[in-house]
Design a protein around this motif. Structure first.
Motif, PDB file in Angstrom:
ATOM      1  N   PHE A   1       0.840  -1.197   0.000  1.00  0.00           N
ATOM      2  CA  PHE A   1       0.000   0.000   0.000  1.00  0.00           C
ATOM      3  C   PHE A   1       0.869   1.239   0.000  1.00  0.00           C
ATOM      4  O   PHE A   1       1.810   1.359   0.797  1.00  0.00           O
ATOM      5  N   VAL A   2       0.554   2.179  -0.901  1.00  0.00           N
ATOM      6  CA  VAL A   2       1.213   3.476  -0.956  1.00  0.00           C
ATOM      7  C   VAL A   2       0.134   4.548  -0.827  1.00  0.00           C
ATOM      8  O   VAL A   2      -0.800   4.594  -1.631  1.00  0.00           O
ATOM      9  N   GLY A   3       0.249   5.382   0.174  1.00  0.00           N
ATOM     10  CA  GLY A   3      -0.747   6.439   0.357  1.00  0.00           C
ATOM     11  C   GLY A   3      -0.609   7.065   1.716  1.00  0.00           C
ATOM     12  O   GLY A   3       0.439   7.013   2.345  1.00  0.00           O
ATOM     13  N   GLN A   4      -1.687   7.671   2.192  1.00  0.00           N
ATOM     14  CA  GLN A   4      -1.692   8.274   3.510  1.00  0.00           C
ATOM     15  C   GLN A   4      -2.378   7.367   4.516  1.00  0.00           C
ATOM     16  O   GLN A   4      -3.164   6.493   4.154  1.00  0.00           O
ATOM     17  N   ASP A   5      -2.091   7.602   5.778  1.00  0.00           N
ATOM     18  CA  ASP A   5      -2.843   6.970   6.861  1.00  0.00           C
ATOM     19  C   ASP A   5      -4.170   7.728   6.952  1.00  0.00           C
ATOM     20  O   ASP A   5      -4.229   8.843   7.476  1.00  0.00           O
ATOM     21  N   LEU A   6      -5.229   7.139   6.409  1.00  0.00           N
ATOM     22  CA  LEU A   6      -6.500   7.853   6.291  1.00  0.00           C
ATOM     23  C   LEU A   6      -7.121   8.129   7.659  1.00  0.00           C
ATOM     24  O   LEU A   6      -7.748   9.177   7.864  1.00  0.00           O
ATOM     25  N   PHE A   7      -6.962   7.206   8.578  1.00  0.00           N
ATOM     26  CA  PHE A   7      -7.455   7.411   9.947  1.00  0.00           C
ATOM     27  C   PHE A   7      -6.768   8.635  10.570  1.00  0.00           C
ATOM     28  O   PHE A   7      -7.414   9.501  11.148  1.00  0.00           O
ATOM     29  N   GLN A   8      -5.460   8.702  10.403  1.00  0.00           N
ATOM     30  CA  GLN A   8      -4.699   9.814  10.976  1.00  0.00           C
ATOM     31  C   GLN A   8      -5.037  11.132  10.287  1.00  0.00           C
ATOM     32  O   GLN A   8      -5.068  12.185  10.927  1.00  0.00           O
ATOM     33  N   SER A   9      -5.298  11.079   8.984  1.00  0.00           N
ATOM     34  CA  SER A   9      -5.645  12.324   8.294  1.00  0.00           C
ATOM     35  C   SER A   9      -6.977  12.868   8.799  1.00  0.00           C
ATOM     36  O   SER A   9      -7.186  14.081   8.863  1.00  0.00           O
ATOM     37  N   GLY A  10      -7.892  11.959   9.175  1.00  0.00           N
ATOM     38  CA  GLY A  10      -9.146  12.397   9.787  1.00  0.00           C
ATOM     39  C   GLY A  10      -8.907  13.075  11.126  1.00  0.00           C
ATOM     40  O   GLY A  10      -9.550  14.077  11.461  1.00  0.00           O
ATOM     41  N   LYS A  11      -7.938  12.552  11.900  1.00  0.00           N
ATOM     42  CA  LYS A  11      -7.588  13.177  13.179  1.00  0.00           C
ATOM     43  C   LYS A  11      -6.972  14.560  12.953  1.00  0.00           C
ATOM     44  O   LYS A  11      -7.233  15.500  13.721  1.00  0.00           O
ATOM     45  N   VAL A  12      -6.161  14.682  11.915  1.00  0.00           N
ATOM     46  CA  VAL A  12      -5.556  15.977  11.595  1.00  0.00           C
ATOM     47  C   VAL A  12      -6.650  16.999  11.275  1.00  0.00           C
ATOM     48  O   VAL A  12      -6.617  18.144  11.754  1.00  0.00           O
ATOM     49  N   ALA A  13      -7.642  16.578  10.475  1.00  0.00           N
ATOM     50  CA  ALA A  13      -8.742  17.486  10.126  1.00  0.00           C
ATOM     51  C   ALA A  13      -9.503  17.917  11.373  1.00  0.00           C
ATOM     52  O   ALA A  13      -9.868  19.091  11.528  1.00  0.00           O
ATOM     53  N   ALA A  14      -9.734  16.975  12.277  1.00  0.00           N
ATOM     54  CA  ALA A  14     -10.450  17.303  13.513  1.00  0.00           C
ATOM     55  C   ALA A  14      -9.653  18.301  14.356  1.00  0.00           C
ATOM     56  O   ALA A  14     -10.223  19.240  14.932  1.00  0.00           O
ATOM     57  N   GLY A  15      -8.339  18.112  14.422  1.00  0.00           N
ATOM     58  CA  GLY A  15      -7.504  19.028  15.189  1.00  0.00           C
ATOM     59  C   GLY A  15      -7.546  20.435  14.638  1.00  0.00           C
ATOM     60  O   GLY A  15      -7.567  21.420  15.397  1.00  0.00           O
ATOM     61  N   LEU A  16      -7.567  20.548  13.305  1.00  0.00           N
ATOM     62  CA  LEU A  16      -7.631  21.876  12.687  1.00  0.00           C
ATOM     63  C   LEU A  16      -8.940  22.577  13.037  1.00  0.00           C
ATOM     64  O   LEU A  16      -8.951  23.764  13.397  1.00  0.00           O
ATOM     65  N   ILE A  17     -10.034  21.841  12.934  1.00  0.00           N
ATOM     66  CA  ILE A  17     -11.340  22.433  13.232  1.00  0.00           C
ATOM     67  C   ILE A  17     -11.453  22.781  14.712  1.00  0.00           C
ATOM     68  O   ILE A  17     -11.958  23.850  15.090  1.00  0.00           O
ATOM     69  N   ASP A  18     -10.963  21.885  15.571  1.00  0.00           N
ATOM     70  CA  ASP A  18     -11.060  22.106  17.014  1.00  0.00           C
ATOM     71  C   ASP A  18     -10.355  23.390  17.442  1.00  0.00           C
ATOM     72  O   ASP A  18     -10.735  24.034  18.415  1.00  0.00           O
ATOM     73  N   LYS A  19      -9.328  23.770  16.707  1.00  0.00           N
ATOM     74  CA  LYS A  19      -8.538  24.952  17.068  1.00  0.00           C
ATOM     75  C   LYS A  19      -9.198  26.259  16.646  1.00  0.00           C
ATOM     76  O   LYS A  19      -8.801  27.330  17.122  1.00  0.00           O
ATOM     77  N   VAL A  20     -10.163  26.184  15.736  1.00  0.00           N
ATOM     78  CA  VAL A  20     -10.715  27.438  15.199  1.00  0.00           C
ATOM     79  C   VAL A  20     -12.200  27.653  15.499  1.00  0.00           C
ATOM     80  O   VAL A  20     -12.726  28.735  15.223  1.00  0.00           O
TER      81      VAL A  20
END
Length: 349
Positions: A167-186
């Motif tokens: 598999f070549v790509g992103q950790d999709l679970f972790q990318s969802g956590k990143v998105a949540a962190g961005l929203i939580d901060k703003v």
């Protein structure tokens, strides 16, 4: 100091054996006496002999074939960078006996995916590299690959039931956590947040799970999180469904859109929202339309999935395995880049 290049003739003379004996030892074929084998190996060790796998492949006229199965980028423009990555790999490795054939399927039709995958299986390639939008059908193809001893690799979309595939790509679970962190901060406390799947695919659930996990791990979080899946094939229907969603939840202050289609929602927002305040939007991918809304301030953040890099690496790993004997990593997870209007120009080619 330039290291001397030894020929088979040189090695044979040093070992006191024939050129044919050296050739059989180097390529591990045919019968060689233990004494002759030891003589050749001793000389190889003394001169630190390193074979040239590319030259050997060209001499043998050995050809390796990689088939790429991916959505048609002319239907879904998200995949155009992946096509560019494939072409880049073709230009780099085709001269060395690595042939890459492309098969495009309709991104919204399972039958198209199945039909194209069967075409590939019949042709018996060395490797299938595919972007699996349809999970059940993809699992079946992977099973047939194992039965037919065809190596398989996936890019962009992860399948939880992988059994030895690459598999070549992103950790999709972790990318969802990143998105949540961005929203939580703003957003403010006790905000209403929407997870919006436009044309939902199986892999998007991993992003949503990561998103929810971020808030589950924080005791202070009292946000209200909604989840909706909306098709985009008909603009009028999309407008109707999103309008109904906002009518039911006018307090939505942030939206996490789990694929590259943020622009489709943003283009409708001014028509459907009663509030003058736009929600914070976090989406994916550097499509021109998304970048335009990013620069206008109507999208706050984009997560860059690097489809071009994913496709290129999927081919190059196997090409270098064939040519150099390099090990192919079982999983290659690319960094999760957060794109804003301030840094987006550094990511554009």
């Amino acid at each position: 100091m330039t290291k001397k290049k030894y020929t088979i003739k040189d090695i044979a003379k040093m070992a006191g054996v024939s050129k044919g004996t050296v050739d059989r030892v180097l390529h591990k074929r045919g019968k060689v006496s233990d004494e002759a084998h030891d003589k050749v190996k001793r000389v190889l060790g003394e001169i630190d002999y390193q074979p040239n796998p590319i030259a050997r492949n060209l001499k043998r006229n050995k050809v390796y074939r990689i088939c790429v199965l991916m959505p048609d980028w002319q239907i879904d423009p998200y995949w155009q960078p992946a096509e560019q990555g494939i072409l880049e790999a073709i230009n780099e490795f085709s001269a060395f006996g690595v042939i890459v054939d492309q098969y495009f399927y309709h991104p919204y039709q399972k039958e198209s995916f199945t039909s194209k995958s069967k075409e590939i299986l019949v042709s018996k390639p060395d490797v299938i590299l595919m972007a699996p939008l349809f999970q059940e059908e993809s699992i079946e193809i992977l099973k047939e690959c194992r039965e037919n001893k065809i190596r398989a690799a996936l890019f962009n979309n992860y399948i939880n039931t992988l059994n030895g595939e690459i598999f070549v790509g992103q950790d999709l679970f972790q990318s969802g956590k990143v998105a949540a962190g961005l929203i939580d901060k703003v957003v403010s406390k006790d905000a209403t947040i929407l997870v919006l799947h436009l044309d939902k695919e199986d892999h998007m659930e991993l992003k949503e799970k990561g998103f929810l996990n971020y808030f589950d791990e924080r005791d202070h979080s009292n946000h209200k999180i909604l989840s909706e899946a909306v098709p985009t094939s008909h603009q009028d229907e999309l407008k109707k469904q999103v309008a109904q969603l906002y009518k039911s939840h006018p307090e939505i202050s942030a939206i996490f859109i789990t694929n590259s289609k943020s622009h489709k929602f943003v283009s409708l927002f001014s028509e459907i929202a009663n509030s003058s305040k736009s929600p914070v939007i976090v989406g994916y991918d550097l499509l021109p339309e998304n970048i335009d809304y990013l620069n206008k301030g109507q999208i706050e953040f984009l997560i860059h999935q690097k489809p071009k890099r994913q496709a290129y690496l999927g081919i190059s790993y196997f090409a270098e395995y064939f040519l150099f004997g390099k090990e192919v990593p079982s999983r290659m997870l690319l960094p999760i880049d957060i794109i804003t209007s301030e840094n987006v120009t550094y990511y554009l080619e």
